[in-house]
Design a protein around this motif. Structure first.
Motif, PDB file in Angstrom:
ATOM      1  N   ILE A 151       0.966  -1.167   0.008  1.00  0.00           N
ATOM      2  CA  ILE A 151      -0.304  -0.050  -0.237  1.00  0.00           C
ATOM      3  C   ILE A 151       0.596   1.451  -0.027  1.00  0.00           C
ATOM      4  N   SER A 152       2.042   1.325   0.269  1.00  0.00           N
ATOM      5  CA  SER A 152       2.801   2.138   0.480  1.00  0.00           C
ATOM      6  C   SER A 152       2.969   2.486  -0.576  1.00  0.00           C
ATOM      7  N   PRO A 153       3.770   4.028  -1.618  1.00  0.00           N
ATOM      8  CA  PRO A 153       4.092   4.359  -2.384  1.00  0.00           C
ATOM      9  C   PRO A 153       5.512   4.109  -3.174  1.00  0.00           C
ATOM     10  N   TYR A 154       6.033   3.912  -1.525  1.00  0.00           N
ATOM     11  CA  TYR A 154       7.578   3.756  -1.815  1.00  0.00           C
ATOM     12  C   TYR A 154       8.125   2.784  -0.762  1.00  0.00           C
ATOM     13  N   PRO A 155       9.195   2.381  -1.185  1.00  0.00           N
ATOM     14  CA  PRO A 155       9.279   1.383   0.419  1.00  0.00           C
ATOM     15  C   PRO A 155       9.797   1.611   1.470  1.00  0.00           C
ATOM     16  N   GLU A 156      10.854   3.475   1.323  1.00  0.00           N
ATOM     17  CA  GLU A 156      11.445   4.049   2.396  1.00  0.00           C
ATOM     18  C   GLU A 156      10.627   5.471   1.879  1.00  0.00           C
ATOM     19  N   GLY A 157      10.889   6.080   3.461  1.00  0.00           N
ATOM     20  CA  GLY A 157      10.176   7.389   3.780  1.00  0.00           C
ATOM     21  C   GLY A 157       9.340   7.859   3.779  1.00  0.00           C
ATOM     22  N   VAL A 158       8.148   6.904   3.643  1.00  0.00           N
ATOM     23  CA  VAL A 158       6.993   7.636   4.060  1.00  0.00           C
ATOM     24  C   VAL A 158       6.859   7.935   5.571  1.00  0.00           C
ATOM     25  N   LEU A 159       7.071   6.300   6.089  1.00  0.00           N
ATOM     26  CA  LEU A 159       6.591   7.626   7.606  1.00  0.00           C
ATOM     27  C   LEU A 159       7.088   7.868   7.990  1.00  0.00           C
ATOM     28  N   ILE A 160       5.997   8.822   8.924  1.00  0.00           N
ATOM     29  CA  ILE A 160       6.443   9.899   9.583  1.00  0.00           C
ATOM     30  C   ILE A 160       6.687   9.996  10.619  1.00  0.00           C
ATOM     31  N   PRO A 161       8.500  10.113  11.220  1.00  0.00           N
ATOM     32  CA  PRO A 161       8.872   9.949  12.462  1.00  0.00           C
ATOM     33  C   PRO A 161       8.188  11.026  13.741  1.00  0.00           C
ATOM     34  N   ASP A 219      -4.649  -5.299  14.732  1.00  0.00           N
ATOM     35  CA  ASP A 219      -3.574  -6.414  13.443  1.00  0.00           C
ATOM     36  C   ASP A 219      -2.990  -5.741  12.970  1.00  0.00           C
ATOM     37  N   GLU A 220      -1.878  -6.190  12.254  1.00  0.00           N
ATOM     38  CA  GLU A 220      -0.659  -6.173  10.483  1.00  0.00           C
ATOM     39  C   GLU A 220      -1.847  -4.449   9.930  1.00  0.00           C
ATOM     40  N   LYS A 221      -2.587  -5.114   9.728  1.00  0.00           N
ATOM     41  CA  LYS A 221      -2.996  -4.756   8.504  1.00  0.00           C
ATOM     42  C   LYS A 221      -3.653  -3.119   8.239  1.00  0.00           C
ATOM     43  N   HIS A 222      -4.797  -3.328   9.885  1.00  0.00           N
ATOM     44  CA  HIS A 222      -4.709  -1.460  10.275  1.00  0.00           C
ATOM     45  C   HIS A 222      -4.232  -0.879  11.181  1.00  0.00           C
ATOM     46  N   PHE A 223      -2.800  -1.608  11.303  1.00  0.00           N
ATOM     47  CA  PHE A 223      -1.706  -0.602  11.838  1.00  0.00           C
ATOM     48  C   PHE A 223      -0.482  -0.076  10.403  1.00  0.00           C
ATOM     49  N   ILE A 224      -0.255  -1.178   9.732  1.00  0.00           N
ATOM     50  CA  ILE A 224       0.440  -0.460   8.506  1.00  0.00           C
ATOM     51  C   ILE A 224      -1.123   0.544   7.595  1.00  0.00           C
ATOM     52  N   TYR A 225      -2.493   0.547   7.645  1.00  0.00           N
ATOM     53  CA  TYR A 225      -3.042   0.903   6.458  1.00  0.00           C
ATOM     54  C   TYR A 225      -2.905   2.593   7.835  1.00  0.00           C
ATOM     55  N   TYR A 226      -2.823   2.304   9.149  1.00  0.00           N
ATOM     56  CA  TYR A 226      -3.333   3.590   9.299  1.00  0.00           C
ATOM     57  C   TYR A 226      -1.711   4.900   9.962  1.00  0.00           C
ATOM     58  N   MET A 227      -0.254   3.899   9.823  1.00  0.00           N
ATOM     59  CA  MET A 227       0.725   4.578   9.690  1.00  0.00           C
ATOM     60  C   MET A 227       0.808   5.565   8.419  1.00  0.00           C
ATOM     61  N   VAL A 228       0.699   4.846   7.009  1.00  0.00           N
ATOM     62  CA  VAL A 228       0.377   5.235   5.537  1.00  0.00           C
ATOM     63  C   VAL A 228      -0.229   6.292   5.977  1.00  0.00           C
ATOM     64  N   ARG A 229      -1.781   5.652   6.139  1.00  0.00           N
ATOM     65  CA  ARG A 229      -2.927   7.127   5.333  1.00  0.00           C
ATOM     66  C   ARG A 229      -1.873   8.684   6.386  1.00  0.00           C
ATOM     67  N   ILE A 230      -2.075   8.807   7.775  1.00  0.00           N
ATOM     68  CA  ILE A 230      -1.822   9.851   8.803  1.00  0.00           C
ATOM     69  C   ILE A 230      -0.943   9.795   7.750  1.00  0.00           C
ATOM     70  N   SER A 231       0.941   9.564   7.714  1.00  0.00           N
ATOM     71  CA  SER A 231       1.373  10.111   6.991  1.00  0.00           C
ATOM     72  C   SER A 231       1.602  10.534   5.606  1.00  0.00           C
ATOM     73  N   LEU A 232       0.613   9.621   4.521  1.00  0.00           N
ATOM     74  CA  LEU A 232       0.481  10.856   3.499  1.00  0.00           C
ATOM     75  C   LEU A 232      -0.237  11.695   3.364  1.00  0.00           C
ATOM     76  N   GLU A 233      -0.423  11.850   4.559  1.00  0.00           N
ATOM     77  CA  GLU A 233      -1.808  13.551   5.019  1.00  0.00           C
ATOM     78  C   GLU A 233      -0.978  14.381   5.249  1.00  0.00           C
ATOM     79  N   ARG A 234       0.056  14.273   6.112  1.00  0.00           N
ATOM     80  CA  ARG A 234       0.954  14.910   6.361  1.00  0.00           C
ATOM     81  C   ARG A 234       1.905  15.146   5.839  1.00  0.00           C
ATOM     82  N   HIS A 235       2.553  14.238   4.969  1.00  0.00           N
ATOM     83  CA  HIS A 235       3.530  15.102   3.513  1.00  0.00           C
ATOM     84  C   HIS A 235       3.016  15.769   2.673  1.00  0.00           C
ATOM     85  N   LYS A 236       1.799  15.215   2.365  1.00  0.00           N
ATOM     86  CA  LYS A 236       0.668  16.276   1.406  1.00  0.00           C
ATOM     87  C   LYS A 236       0.339  17.695   2.074  1.00  0.00           C
ATOM     88  N   ASN A 237       0.166  17.249   3.510  1.00  0.00           N
ATOM     89  CA  ASN A 237       0.243  18.721   3.671  1.00  0.00           C
ATOM     90  C   ASN A 237       1.476  20.141   3.554  1.00  0.00           C
TER      91      ASN A 237
END
Length: 332
Positions: free
Chosen positions: A153-163, A173-191
């Protein structure tokens, strides 16, 4: 004299009929209410499948029900009405505890249940691979599954998640954790991109600015050095000079592995900036806001070289001659 008597008798009969009619009507209403209660009880008793932990966004009940529908929860508009009587759902992560429960229990838990949370911290400069290994241990999740879902689901293998530090519910579970982290990180990158540039070009943002920021994150000794490291990167790119930076080889599982001459010689990946000109294809690690700012606003200096001194900071120079002098001074 008999007429008033007959009238009185007639009135009594009419009253009796009206009373019977009213009683029948009352029984009919009660019967209807009873049937409605039975139907609603049956409806609320129907099983509904859920995840043990559910994320509820902020917003109206209608918005929440619509969100859950999109997440494949078998809810209807009738549930919106029930929730208006039960109470407003909480926002955030809800600990449902069960995967199979009745509809009534599920709706009730949306308004009353709380989730036990655990704090997860992603530090700037760490790679996603190492971070997911740490998450798997702390949350008792499958690290292989985490990485598989992330790569999907991540557009790039690295650098997407925000520290940052994140409060994550125990039991996710694994799916919800990744979806949550990627979603809010991409939103912050966009902003952030919109804040700095007024627009968001995902390809340019990640393949240029976040990639440069990731090299800065790996190379800089502190925040003050970041714009200087950034300047060296831009200056080398401008003249077509290889970056030749060890930090680009600290990608993925090599995040904390010391870069040796042997490693430089044997690594044939696109991250080896000793062998390849230009930037790596995507970031080498997660990045801080300071590194992003430095990547966008490099220092206005002519530096092309830097070497670490005994204080673990760097000496910068614009010429190779001065660089050799700095190396000699460091070795004394």
């Amino acid at each position: 004299m008999s007429i008033p008597f007959l009238r009185k008798k007639y009135v009594k009969k009419s009253n009796r009929r009206a009373a019977i009619k009213k009683l029948v009507k009352t029984f009919a209403i009660l019967e209807l209410i009873f049937i409605i209660i039975l139907i609603l009880s049956f409806y609320l008793a129907q099983p509904i499948k859920s995840t043990k932990v559910v994320y509820i966004p902020k917003g109206s009940i209608n918005k929440i029900i619509s969100y859950l529908k999109r997440k494949n929860f078998s809810l209807t508009n009738l549930d919106t009405i029930f929730l208006r009587f039960i109470g407003s759902p909480q926002s955030g992560w809800i600990d449902i505890k069960k995967e199979n429960l009745s509809r009534g229990d599920f709706l009730y838990k949306l308004t009353k249940a709380k989730a036990a949370m655990v704090n997860i911290t992603l530090i700037p400069g760490e790679t996603t691979e190492i971070f997911l290994d740490q998450v798997a241990k702390k949350l008792k999740l499958n690290n292989i599954k985490l990485k598989k879902i992330y790569s999907k689901i991540s557009p790039y293998p690295e650098g997407v998640l925000i520290p940052d530090s994140y409060n994550i519910p125990i039991g996710i579970d694994e799916k919800h954790f990744i979806y949550y982290m990627v979603r809010i990180s991409l939103e912050r990158h966009k902003n952030l991109s919109i804040k700095f540039f007024g627009n968001y070009n995902q390809k340019k943002w990640f393949e240029k600015y976040i990639t440069i920021a990731s090299i800065i994150e790996k190379e800089a000794a502190n925040k003050d050095e970041m714009p200087l490291i950034s300047a060296v990167i831009y200056n080398r790119l401008k003249i077509g000079m290889p970056l030749q930076m060890d930090g680009t080889l600290n990608y993925g599982k090599y995040s904390h592995i010391k870069v040796t001459p042997k490693r430089i010689k044997n690594d044939n990946s696109s991250f080896n900036t000793y062998k390849n000109r230009g930037l790596p294809p995507y970031p080498v690690c997660t990045v801080s806001l300071d590194a992003i700012k430095a990547a966008i606003f490099p220092a206005k200096v002519s530096y092309l070289y830097f070497v670490k001194n005994k204080n673990k900071k760097h000496l910068f120079s614009s010429t190779y001659k001065k660089h050799l002098m700095n190396i000699k001074a460091v070795k004394k």
